[in-house]
Design a protein around this motif. Structure first.
Motif, PDB file in Angstrom:
ATOM      1  N   ASP A 175       0.855  -1.187   0.000  1.00 57.39           N
ATOM      2  CA  ASP A 175       0.000   0.000   0.000  1.00 57.39           C
ATOM      3  C   ASP A 175       0.891   1.236   0.000  1.00 57.39           C
ATOM      4  OD1 ASP A 175      -1.824   2.004   0.348  1.00 57.39           O
ATOM      5  OD2 ASP A 175      -2.550   1.321   2.300  1.00 57.39           O
ATOM      6  N   PRO A 176       0.846   2.065  -1.044  1.00 52.65           N
ATOM      7  CA  PRO A 176       1.732   3.240  -1.088  1.00 52.65           C
ATOM      8  C   PRO A 176       1.415   4.264  -0.017  1.00 52.65           C
ATOM      9  CG  PRO A 176       0.136   3.308  -2.896  1.00 52.65           C
ATOM     10  CD  PRO A 176      -0.014   1.967  -2.245  1.00 52.65           C
ATOM     11  N   ASP A 177       0.209   4.194   0.555  1.00 55.47           N
ATOM     12  CA  ASP A 177      -0.190   5.161   1.576  1.00 55.47           C
ATOM     13  C   ASP A 177      -0.014   4.624   2.990  1.00 55.47           C
ATOM     14  OD1 ASP A 177      -0.999   6.954  -0.433  1.00 55.47           O
ATOM     15  OD2 ASP A 177      -2.964   5.998  -0.569  1.00 55.47           O
ATOM     16  N   ALA A 178       0.604   3.455   3.138  1.00 49.17           N
ATOM     17  CA  ALA A 178       0.766   2.859   4.469  1.00 49.17           C
ATOM     18  C   ALA A 178       1.724   3.694   5.311  1.00 49.17           C
ATOM     19  CB  ALA A 178       1.287   1.434   4.335  1.00 49.17           C
ATOM     20  N   SER A 179       1.383   3.829   6.569  1.00 44.53           N
ATOM     21  CA  SER A 179       2.251   4.579   7.487  1.00 44.53           C
ATOM     22  C   SER A 179       3.188   3.621   8.210  1.00 44.53           C
ATOM     23  CB  SER A 179       1.408   5.340   8.513  1.00 44.53           C
ATOM     24  OG  SER A 179       0.701   4.440   9.357  1.00 44.53           O
ATOM     25  N   ASP A 180       4.328   4.145   8.611  1.00 47.85           N
ATOM     26  CA  ASP A 180       5.289   3.318   9.337  1.00 47.85           C
ATOM     27  C   ASP A 180       4.704   2.843  10.655  1.00 47.85           C
ATOM     28  OD1 ASP A 180       7.105   3.712   7.314  1.00 47.85           O
ATOM     29  OD2 ASP A 180       8.093   5.408   8.301  1.00 47.85           O
ATOM     30  N   GLU A 181       3.878   3.682  11.276  1.00 50.39           N
ATOM     31  CA  GLU A 181       3.281   3.300  12.564  1.00 50.39           C
ATOM     32  C   GLU A 181       2.408   2.057  12.421  1.00 50.39           C
ATOM     33  OE1 GLU A 181       4.576   7.411  12.616  1.00 50.39           O
ATOM     34  OE2 GLU A 181       3.234   6.305  11.279  1.00 50.39           O
ATOM     35  N   LYS A 229       4.482  -5.821  15.633  1.00 54.07           N
ATOM     36  CA  LYS A 229       4.462  -6.082  17.079  1.00 54.07           C
ATOM     37  C   LYS A 229       3.336  -7.029  17.458  1.00 54.07           C
ATOM     38  CE  LYS A 229       6.756  -1.843  18.631  1.00 54.07           C
ATOM     39  NZ  LYS A 229       6.630  -0.593  19.424  1.00 54.07           N
ATOM     40  N   ILE A 230       2.179  -6.890  16.804  1.00 58.64           N
ATOM     41  CA  ILE A 230       1.088  -7.835  17.078  1.00 58.64           C
ATOM     42  C   ILE A 230       1.521  -9.254  16.732  1.00 58.64           C
ATOM     43  CG2 ILE A 230      -1.227  -8.565  16.356  1.00 58.64           C
ATOM     44  CD1 ILE A 230      -1.946  -5.632  15.967  1.00 58.64           C
ATOM     45  N   ALA A 231       2.253  -9.400  15.621  1.00 61.92           N
ATOM     46  CA  ALA A 231       2.722 -10.729  15.208  1.00 61.92           C
ATOM     47  C   ALA A 231       3.961 -11.165  15.983  1.00 61.92           C
ATOM     48  CB  ALA A 231       3.015 -10.735  13.714  1.00 61.92           C
ATOM     49  N   GLY A 232       4.496 -10.294  16.860  1.00 66.30           N
ATOM     50  CA  GLY A 232       5.669 -10.649  17.647  1.00 66.30           C
ATOM     51  C   GLY A 232       6.925 -10.779  16.810  1.00 66.30           C
ATOM     52  N   VAL A 233       7.010  -9.999  15.742  1.00 65.64           N
ATOM     53  CA  VAL A 233       8.142 -10.146  14.833  1.00 65.64           C
ATOM     54  C   VAL A 233       8.956  -8.856  14.721  1.00 65.64           C
ATOM     55  CG1 VAL A 233       7.000  -9.391  12.707  1.00 65.64           C
ATOM     56  CG2 VAL A 233       8.690 -11.230  12.615  1.00 65.64           C
ATOM     57  N   HIS A 234       8.615  -7.850  15.505  1.00 65.49           N
ATOM     58  CA  HIS A 234       9.294  -6.553  15.421  1.00 65.49           C
ATOM     59  C   HIS A 234      10.776  -6.672  15.740  1.00 65.49           C
ATOM     60  CE1 HIS A 234      10.042  -2.260  15.764  1.00 65.49           C
ATOM     61  NE2 HIS A 234      10.431  -2.418  17.023  1.00 65.49           N
ATOM     62  N   GLU A 235      11.108  -7.313  16.845  1.00 66.57           N
ATOM     63  CA  GLU A 235      12.518  -7.438  17.236  1.00 66.57           C
ATOM     64  C   GLU A 235      13.300  -8.268  16.217  1.00 66.57           C
ATOM     65  OE1 GLU A 235       9.968  -7.859  19.206  1.00 66.57           O
ATOM     66  OE2 GLU A 235      10.195  -6.148  20.585  1.00 66.57           O
ATOM     67  N   MET A 236      12.661  -9.303  15.697  1.00 64.88           N
ATOM     68  CA  MET A 236      13.349 -10.127  14.703  1.00 64.88           C
ATOM     69  C   MET A 236      13.662  -9.320  13.445  1.00 64.88           C
ATOM     70  SD  MET A 236      12.858 -11.912  11.623  1.00 64.88           S
ATOM     71  CE  MET A 236      11.125 -12.330  11.460  1.00 64.88           C
ATOM     72  N   GLY A 272       4.522 -13.120   7.258  1.00 62.96           N
ATOM     73  CA  GLY A 272       3.223 -13.322   6.633  1.00 62.96           C
ATOM     74  C   GLY A 272       2.091 -13.085   7.619  1.00 62.96           C
ATOM     75  N   LEU A 273       2.295 -13.468   8.879  1.00 58.35           N
ATOM     76  CA  LEU A 273       1.290 -13.209   9.917  1.00 58.35           C
ATOM     77  C   LEU A 273       1.145 -11.706  10.142  1.00 58.35           C
ATOM     78  CD1 LEU A 273      -0.639 -14.167  12.141  1.00 58.35           C
ATOM     79  CD2 LEU A 273       1.345 -14.338  13.674  1.00 58.35           C
ATOM     80  N   ALA A 274       2.279 -10.983  10.153  1.00 56.01           N
ATOM     81  CA  ALA A 274       2.217  -9.526  10.310  1.00 56.01           C
ATOM     82  C   ALA A 274       1.449  -8.902   9.161  1.00 56.01           C
ATOM     83  CB  ALA A 274       3.632  -8.954  10.391  1.00 56.01           C
ATOM     84  N   ARG A 275       1.648  -9.417   7.956  1.00 57.06           N
ATOM     85  CA  ARG A 275       0.884  -8.916   6.805  1.00 57.06           C
ATOM     86  C   ARG A 275      -0.598  -9.179   6.982  1.00 57.06           C
ATOM     87  NH1 ARG A 275       2.020 -11.625   1.021  1.00 57.06           N
ATOM     88  NH2 ARG A 275       0.972 -13.345   2.123  1.00 57.06           N
ATOM     89  N   ALA A 276      -0.937 -10.346   7.529  1.00 52.97           N
ATOM     90  CA  ALA A 276      -2.346 -10.702   7.708  1.00 52.97           C
ATOM     91  C   ALA A 276      -3.033  -9.792   8.721  1.00 52.97           C
ATOM     92  CB  ALA A 276      -2.468 -12.160   8.135  1.00 52.97           C
ATOM     93  N   VAL A 277      -2.302  -9.362   9.758  1.00 49.31           N
ATOM     94  CA  VAL A 277      -2.932  -8.550  10.809  1.00 49.31           C
ATOM     95  C   VAL A 277      -2.722  -7.060  10.570  1.00 49.31           C
ATOM     96  CG1 VAL A 277      -2.621 -10.419  12.470  1.00 49.31           C
ATOM     97  CG2 VAL A 277      -0.906  -8.606  12.347  1.00 49.31           C
ATOM     98  N   TYR A 278      -2.079  -6.694   9.453  1.00 47.60           N
ATOM     99  CA  TYR A 278      -1.853  -5.276   9.168  1.00 47.60           C
ATOM    100  C   TYR A 278      -3.194  -4.543   9.061  1.00 47.60           C
ATOM    101  CZ  TYR A 278      -0.967  -1.091   6.424  1.00 47.60           C
ATOM    102  OH  TYR A 278      -0.933   0.202   5.971  1.00 47.60           O
ATOM    103  N   GLY A 279      -3.293  -3.438   9.750  1.00 44.76           N
ATOM    104  CA  GLY A 279      -4.527  -2.659   9.747  1.00 44.76           C
ATOM    105  C   GLY A 279      -5.590  -3.207  10.676  1.00 44.76           C
ATOM    106  N   THR A 280      -5.266  -4.247  11.448  1.00 46.10           N
ATOM    107  CA  THR A 280      -6.211  -4.906  12.361  1.00 46.10           C
ATOM    108  C   THR A 280      -7.532  -5.195  11.645  1.00 46.10           C
ATOM    109  OG1 THR A 280      -5.237  -3.522  14.092  1.00 46.10           O
ATOM    110  CG2 THR A 280      -7.097  -4.903  14.718  1.00 46.10           C
ATOM    111  N   PRO A 281      -7.527  -6.058  10.639  1.00 50.82           N
ATOM    112  CA  PRO A 281      -8.753  -6.365   9.894  1.00 50.82           C
ATOM    113  C   PRO A 281      -9.794  -7.018  10.789  1.00 50.82           C
ATOM    114  CG  PRO A 281      -7.015  -7.906   9.325  1.00 50.82           C
ATOM    115  CD  PRO A 281      -6.370  -6.863  10.168  1.00 50.82           C
ATOM    116  N   ARG A 282     -11.057  -6.867  10.424  1.00 52.72           N
ATOM    117  CA  ARG A 282     -12.149  -7.399  11.247  1.00 52.72           C
ATOM    118  C   ARG A 282     -12.357  -8.890  11.039  1.00 52.72           C
ATOM    119  NH1 ARG A 282     -12.704  -4.130  15.069  1.00 52.72           N
ATOM    120  NH2 ARG A 282     -14.808  -4.949  15.453  1.00 52.72           N
ATOM    121  N   TYR A 283     -11.664  -9.463  10.082  1.00 54.27           N
ATOM    122  CA  TYR A 283     -11.938 -10.849   9.708  1.00 54.27           C
ATOM    123  C   TYR A 283     -10.607 -11.459   9.261  1.00 54.27           C
ATOM    124  CZ  TYR A 283     -13.978 -14.579   6.748  1.00 54.27           C
ATOM    125  OH  TYR A 283     -14.298 -15.764   6.151  1.00 54.27           O
TER     126      TYR A 283
END
Length: 575
Positions: free
Chosen positions: A434-440, A447-454, A482-493
């Motif tokens: 997504d070209p409009d994605a923010s770093d935050e 961090k939700i996927a527990g992969v930030h430190e890695m 891939g898990l971090a990609r799945a939870v990006y934006g905290t999707p409802r589903y």
């Protein structure tokens, strides 16, 4: 036109229709070019019949100045028509390219084989539009002009040229009929070979260690050899007709020179007319000769155009969509049935058989069952990666096709069982490009996927490039990104298919924590699992057996029914 019914409009047909203006402009430029092509023969006619007989140098100079101007204009018009066709090919690609790419992407989700490779076919058509062969087609309608001029010079020369043209046209038709089937078959075999090459390269990790390379190479060699043999037959026939046509064209010019010489001796034409008639007759045959010489590319372009029309026409009509409000996460699955792909629908066994359940926001469902029970197929149906043959999936009461692709994608998080990240940075992949994605948002998902430190430990952190065959990541790291990609934006589903197949204990803990965070945010989560650790944070469990729902309910209740305690070992009898 099929059975009297015109084909429906498609993106491709509309794009071709918008090129009509360019084709008309090229037609006008071609008219000017072909008329100015008479400059050379007319100049020679005047030199032989007027200048040489009169000995007038000023006449020769005046004629030469006129010829220079005419050839300059001819060069400009020839350049303009080539430029217009090149730009037309570019505009066609720009108008159709995105949709062709989308069709090719969506074809990976269908059970039916694709009609072709739309991007490759578009490249063939684009290349042909900007090729000299296309300009040769625009020159064909001007053949009568040159024939008329030869008739004006002398009817016998005109009829001789017509006879030669007929021979060349017969050679062209014979070329088409004799090589068309071979060229079409060679293109199909080349497509199959290209697919096999890509497939073997993707599976090289298993092919090479197990010593399969000789067998796989032999299979490719056979496909390659057969494709070359078929293509060579068509090429041999085309080349023979091309050589014959070229030789006949030279023979015809010599014949016209000889006939012109005879007529000149009979005082019926002048010496200048001999040369002029020969050049004009050669020009009359040049477009046909050019088309025959480019026959293979013409056939490829024609077949590619036919496949593109069929591919775009085969796409389902886009249903009008309404901007629905953001989903809350109410999931309803109603009688979903999916059969094994095939042509014989009445003989196909079901992969999924009348699967039904409901989930509310904050629910997390663990789907368990033996291998081949339909878990991965259910995951694909739930995210609209494949369509159910019967039944359907509703999100907040709306079927998935009522959402636009972009709106639905923002509501869904999906981690497939077979994961392959795309070429780009780690950040790009997590942000779903997504070209409009923010770093935050990207860091939050990591961090939700527990992969930030890695990720921070990678050579360039989030800017680390993931390039094919050189990505510095293990299977477990890829799965966690891939898990971090799945939870990006905290999707409802969110649907996770075997999300811990490559994870260690720390990865399992991070997965459980991610599911809990999603549940607390009100997301609905579905987890397909073999290992119990994947369903540690779910509150509901469904057991699939042979595509049917065997059990569904609260996790502890279902697990008590399905996991039976082992009988205690009996003490061995003593003697």
């Amino acid at each position: 036109m099929s059975n009297g019914t015109p084909l429906r409009k498609t993106v491709y047909s509309d794009a071709l229709k918008r090129l009509r203006g360019s084709f008309m402009a090229v037609g006008l430029f071609s008219a000017a070019v072909n008329i100015l092509m008479l400059t050379g023969p007319m100049f020679m006619l005047q030199v032989y019949d007027r200048v040489l007989s009169s000995g007038s140098v000023p006449t020769l100079q005046a004629l030469y100045i006129i010829v220079v101007f005419l050839f300059v204009f001819m060069g400009v018009y020839d350049f303009l028509r080539a430029r217009v066709m090149s730009r037309a090919a570019y505009r066609l690609d720009q108008a159709v390219g995105d949709e062709a790419y989308s069709i090719w992407m969506r074809s990976a989700l269908t059970d039916q084989p694709t009609l072709g490779r739309p991007l490759g076919d578009l490249s063939i058509v684009r290349g042909f539009l900007s090729s000299p062969a296309m300009l040769g087609l625009f020159d064909l309608p001007w053949i009568p002009l040159y024939l008329a001029v030869t008739f004006i010079v002398h009817p016998l020369l005109g009829w001789t040229t017509v006879a030669g043209l007929c021979v060349v046209l017969v050679l062209a038709l014979l070329n088409q009929f004799s090589s068309r089937a071979y060229h079409a078959k060679a293109m199909q075999m080349d497509s199959s070979e290209s697919f096999f090459i890509e497939q073997s390269r993707r599976t090289a990790e298993a092919v090479l260690p197990m010593g399969m390379r000789p067998g796989v190479a032999a299979r490719w060699s056979a496909m390659h050899r057969d494709g070359l043999a078929v293509g060579q037959i068509g090429a041999d026939r085309s080349q023979s007709f091309t050589a014959t046509s070229k030789a006949f064209r030279l023979l015809l010019q010599s014949t016209l020179l000889g006939l012109g010489g005879y007529l000149a001796l009979q005082q019926q034409i002048t010496a200048g007319m001999i040369v002029a008639a020969s050049i004009i007759a050669g020009r009359a045959l040049a477009p046909v000769d050019q088309v025959i010489g480019q026959w293979a590319s013409l056939v490829r372009a024609r077949e590619a155009n036919r496949r593109l029309k069929a591919t775009f026409a085969a796409q389902p009509l886009k249903r009008p969509v309404v901007d629905l409000p953001p989903a809350k996460g109410y999931l309803t699955v109603q009688g979903v049935t999916k059969f094994v792909p095939g042509d014989r629908s009445h003989e196909r066994p079901p992969i999924l058989d009348a699967v039904s359940f409901q989930l509310e926001p904050g629910d997390a469902l663990g789907v368990i069952g033996p291998s081949a029970s339909g878990k991965s197929t259910l995951a694909r149906v739930l995210v609209n990666a494949t369509l159910a043959d019967e039944g359907g999936v509703r999100l907040d009461g709306a079927t998935l096709d009522q959402w636009s692709e972009t709106a639905l994608g923002s509501q869904i998080g999906y981690l497939p069982q077979k994961l392959e990240l795309l070429t780009g940075t780690v950040r790009d992949n997590i942000a779903r490009f997504d070209p409009d994605a923010s770093d935050e948002e990207v860091i939050k998902a990591a961090k939700i996927a527990g992969v930030h430190e890695m990720i921070l430990m990678l050579p360039d952190g989030y800017a680390t490039e993931l390039v094919h065959d050189s990505a510095p990541l293990s299977g477990g790291q890829l799965q966690r990104i891939g898990l971090a990609r799945a939870v990006y934006g905290t999707p409802r589903y969110v649907v996770l298919d075997e999300p811990n197949s490559n994870l260690d204990a720390a990865g399992d803990d991070a997965l459980s924590q991610a599911i809990m965070v999603l549940r607390e945010a009100g997301s609905t989560v579905v987890v397909m699992a073999h290992r119990p650790s994947a369903i540690a944070s779910v509150n509901k469990v469904m057991v699939l057996h042979s595509g049917r729902v065997a059990e569904f309910g609260d996790r502890d209740t279902v697990l008590k029914k399905t996991v039976r305690p082992r009988p205690a070992p009996q003490p061995e009898p003593t003697a």
